[in-house]
Scaffold this active site. Structure first.
Site, PDB file in Angstrom:
ATOM      1  N   CYS A  84       0.844  -1.193   0.000  1.00 44.34           N
ATOM      2  CA  CYS A  84       0.000   0.000   0.000  1.00 44.34           C
ATOM      3  C   CYS A  84       0.888   1.255   0.000  1.00 44.34           C
ATOM      4  O   CYS A  84       1.625   1.491  -0.946  1.00 44.34           O
ATOM      5  CB  CYS A  84      -0.988  -0.043   1.150  1.00 44.34           C
ATOM      6  SG  CYS A  84      -2.348   1.150   0.986  1.00 44.34           S
ATOM      7  N   HIS A  89      -3.740  -4.922   0.242  1.00 45.46           N
ATOM      8  CA  HIS A  89      -3.236  -5.448   1.511  1.00 45.46           C
ATOM      9  C   HIS A  89      -3.324  -6.968   1.497  1.00 45.46           C
ATOM     10  O   HIS A  89      -4.388  -7.525   1.775  1.00 45.46           O
ATOM     11  CB  HIS A  89      -4.047  -4.892   2.689  1.00 45.46           C
ATOM     12  CG  HIS A  89      -3.738  -3.477   3.015  1.00 45.46           C
ATOM     13  ND1 HIS A  89      -2.739  -3.120   3.899  1.00 45.46           N
ATOM     14  CD2 HIS A  89      -4.275  -2.321   2.572  1.00 45.46           C
ATOM     15  CE1 HIS A  89      -2.689  -1.798   3.990  1.00 45.46           C
ATOM     16  NE2 HIS A  89      -3.609  -1.292   3.189  1.00 45.46           N
ATOM     17  N   GLU A 130      -2.229  -9.026   3.638  1.00 46.29           N
ATOM     18  CA  GLU A 130      -2.500  -9.518   4.989  1.00 46.29           C
ATOM     19  C   GLU A 130      -3.978  -9.459   5.343  1.00 46.29           C
ATOM     20  O   GLU A 130      -4.417 -10.048   6.336  1.00 46.29           O
ATOM     21  CB  GLU A 130      -1.663  -8.746   6.025  1.00 46.29           C
ATOM     22  CG  GLU A 130      -2.169  -7.365   6.402  1.00 46.29           C
ATOM     23  CD  GLU A 130      -1.836  -6.257   5.417  1.00 46.29           C
ATOM     24  OE1 GLU A 130      -2.060  -5.091   5.758  1.00 46.29           O
ATOM     25  OE2 GLU A 130      -1.362  -6.558   4.301  1.00 46.29           O
TER      26      GLU A 130
END
Length: 196
Positions: free
Chosen positions: A77, A178, A180
């Site tokens: 990001c 993202h 994650e």
């Protein structure tokens, strides 16, 4: 293998560490130049503003160090955006200039900003991050700025207009989404980076 998550002072450091630990790797969160220099892989996360992350890197005297690292680095990001030459955010700020392209406000054709939620990633350049990941897979985004499509783009995503969602120059890899927060497909991308 020494895996580093660069301590950028952002809010998602713990979630990044947890996502990597679930894959069987145990990263160190640090901004210590000696530990960074001896690492084998580094994650550069970013949540917040371009000015705050660049001010932190300057204050910690990490700019030159990061630019001269030769092992694989994954910017996530805002961590990807700092590879740029310049960001329009915060009325404009110089970035690391690893990739000589600016980061600009998304041209969304009146869709709301920030671009938040799940969106598809379409890749058109072979990249080791994509191993085992299907074309058009969905990842989680939250951002208002991005690279336009350029010679270092590996994939694109559409939100009112196309923007770069994955970028690579030499050992510097960047994803605008993202991983994650992107479930199994995000975990696979992280694992691909860890195992490259």
């Amino acid at each position: 293998m020494s895996i580093v998550i660069l301590d950028t002072g952002c809010a998602n450091l713990a979630s990044m560490r947890l996502a990597i630990e679930k894959l069987g790797y145990y990263p160190i969160i640090t901004d210590n130049p000696k530990i960074i220099s001896s690492a084998k892989k580094m994650f550069l996360p970013g949540v917040g503003s371009a000015s705050s992350i660049m001010n932190r890197l300057i204050k910690k005297k990490l700019v030159s160090l990061i630019k001269n690292l030769t092992f694989p680095i994954l910017g996530i990001c805002l961590g990807m955006q700092i590879f740029s030459s310049f960001s329009e955010e915060s009325r404009g700020i110089n970035m690391l200039n690893i990739i000589d392209e600016p980061v600009v406000l998304l041209d969304t054709n009146n869709l709301p900003l920030p671009h938040t939620g799940w969106n598809q990633v379409f890749y058109y350049v072979r990249n080791p991050l994509f191993h085992g990941i299907k074309e058009g897979s969905w990842f989680y985004f939250i951002h208002s700025y991005a690279f336009k499509i350029n010679k270092y783009s590996s994939s694109q995503t559409y939100y009112g207009a196309y923007f770069t969602s994955v970028i690579q120059k030499n050992n510097f890899f960047g994803v605008q989404f993202h991983p994650e927060k992107s479930g199994k497909v995000g975990s696979r991308l992280l694992l691909n980076f860890l195992e490259m």
